[in-house]
Motif scaffolding. Structure first.
Motif, PDB file in Angstrom:
ATOM      1  N   GLU A  85      27.667  40.302  41.976  1.00 38.29           N
ATOM      2  CA  GLU A  85      28.261  39.958  43.267  1.00 38.29           C
ATOM      3  C   GLU A  85      29.783  39.943  43.174  1.00 38.29           C
ATOM      4  O   GLU A  85      30.361  39.478  42.186  1.00 38.29           O
ATOM      5  CB  GLU A  85      27.760  38.598  43.749  1.00 38.29           C
ATOM      6  N   GLU A  86      30.411  40.438  44.196  1.00 35.27           N
ATOM      7  CA  GLU A  86      31.885  40.494  44.224  1.00 35.27           C
ATOM      8  C   GLU A  86      32.436  39.077  44.153  1.00 35.27           C
ATOM      9  O   GLU A  86      32.053  38.217  44.945  1.00 35.27           O
ATOM     10  CB  GLU A  86      32.318  41.199  45.510  1.00 35.27           C
ATOM     11  N   SER A  89      33.610  37.104  47.156  1.00 31.12           N
ATOM     12  CA  SER A  89      32.511  36.721  48.041  1.00 31.12           C
ATOM     13  C   SER A  89      31.861  35.432  47.557  1.00 31.12           C
ATOM     14  O   SER A  89      31.469  34.572  48.355  1.00 31.12           O
ATOM     15  CB  SER A  89      31.461  37.836  48.109  1.00 31.12           C
ATOM     16  N   ARG A 147      36.668  41.979  37.538  1.00 30.83           N
ATOM     17  CA  ARG A 147      35.960  42.459  38.723  1.00 30.83           C
ATOM     18  C   ARG A 147      36.627  42.004  40.019  1.00 30.83           C
ATOM     19  O   ARG A 147      36.595  42.701  41.022  1.00 30.83           O
ATOM     20  CB  ARG A 147      34.503  41.984  38.706  1.00 30.83           C
ATOM     21  N   ALA A 148      37.242  40.809  39.993  1.00 29.55           N
ATOM     22  CA  ALA A 148      37.876  40.294  41.205  1.00 29.55           C
ATOM     23  C   ALA A 148      39.198  40.987  41.479  1.00 29.55           C
ATOM     24  O   ALA A 148      39.549  41.254  42.626  1.00 29.55           O
ATOM     25  CB  ALA A 148      38.104  38.782  41.081  1.00 29.55           C
ATOM     26  N   ARG A 198      41.505  38.161  52.112  1.00 25.45           N
ATOM     27  CA  ARG A 198      40.888  39.169  51.254  1.00 25.45           C
ATOM     28  C   ARG A 198      41.446  40.558  51.510  1.00 25.45           C
ATOM     29  O   ARG A 198      41.657  41.334  50.578  1.00 25.45           O
ATOM     30  CB  ARG A 198      39.370  39.155  51.449  1.00 25.45           C
ATOM     31  N   GLU A 204      39.508  48.130  48.605  1.00 25.06           N
ATOM     32  CA  GLU A 204      38.175  48.385  48.049  1.00 25.06           C
ATOM     33  C   GLU A 204      38.282  48.646  46.559  1.00 25.06           C
ATOM     34  O   GLU A 204      39.151  49.358  46.106  1.00 25.06           O
ATOM     35  CB  GLU A 204      37.535  49.594  48.738  1.00 25.06           C
ATOM     36  N   GLY A 206      38.816  46.288  44.364  1.00 26.97           N
ATOM     37  CA  GLY A 206      39.483  45.177  43.711  1.00 26.97           C
ATOM     38  C   GLY A 206      40.863  45.483  43.198  1.00 26.97           C
ATOM     39  O   GLY A 206      41.452  44.686  42.472  1.00 26.97           O
TER      40      GLY A 206
END
Length: 237
Positions: A85-86, A89, A147-148, A198, A204, A206
């Motif tokens: 999961e992002e 989020s 990832r973030a 965000r 897109e 990250g």
């Protein structure tokens, strides 16, 4: 059967805790924080003095009755998140739990907000309480910075900025809602505010190249909601 009994005991404890907190807020509003004693709060709640101290170390703690439980729920959201999961989020789902704590009882939340505005020492206590959420989010984003944020040399810094920005968005939306006496769809407002953050923090995938940097100079005693509002306007602009 044992589980049901345990759950029932927890429910009774929660109701007692909420009753003590509600009685404290009512007395603070009626006769002032400084002039209200623990004995008066206990009597109004229909419990013994020792019962009060079983739930709260002091009368100021009764103003923030749900934060420990909410902190545990937020930690569970972060710890239980899917590895794919992002991360932003996940943090949004976590901060939404905090907002729902306030939205669950708008009347009490508005009364608490008004009291905190009148007693500076309690406002400082609130800031300390809320900072615990930000530390959770910061730690989570630092642990998932690749990832973030993406492969970026400033990923640790940007992870901390992201956590602080999302908390600021929550605080801004919450204070606007409280000033409006708890009217309106506060969750929708939070979703919109976090969306703004965000979009500015990441494209897109990250990658933060091209993300906005905002420097806001304020007085040391500036209202946090005022600061958040200026940041929001700068990001939107």
């Amino acid at each position: 059967m044992a589980v049901r009994e345990h759950t029932g005991a927890e429910d009774r404890q929660r109701r007692t805790r909420q009753q003590i907190a509600a009685s404290a807020l009512a007395l603070f509003a009626e006769q002032g924080y400084a002039d209200t004693t623990v004995d008066q709060i206990a009597a109004a709640a229909g419990v013994a003095r020792r019962t009060f101290f079983r739930y709260f170390p002091g009368k100021d703690d009764a103003i923030f009755p749900d934060h420990d439980e909410t902190l545990a729920r937020v930690a569970a959201v972060l710890d239980g998140a899917d590895a794919l999961e992002e991360p932003l989020s996940v943090v949004y789902r976590g901060i939404r739990e905090v907002l729902r704590m306030y939205a669950a009882d708008p009347k009490a939340s508005v009364a608490r907000y008004r009291l905190l505005r009148e007693v500076p020492a309690l406002r400082e206590r609130e800031i300390a309480v809320v900072s615990r959420y930000e530390r959770l989010f910061t730690r989570y984003l630092l642990d998932h910075a690749d990832r973030a944020i993406g492969e970026h040399e400033d990923a640790p810094l940007l992870a901390e900025v992201a956590a602080a920005a999302i908390v600021a968005a929550h605080n801004h939306v919450l204070r606007q809602w409280l000033r409006a006496a708890g009217e309106g769809d506060v969750e929708a407002r939070l979703e919109s505010a976090v969306g703004i953050i965000r979009r500015r923090l990441a494209r897109e995938g990250g990658d933060l190249d091209g993300a906005a940097t905002v420097v806001v100079v304020t007085r040391a005693d500036a209202d946090p909601s005022e600061v958040a509002d200026r940041v929001r306007k700068a990001l939107e602009g």
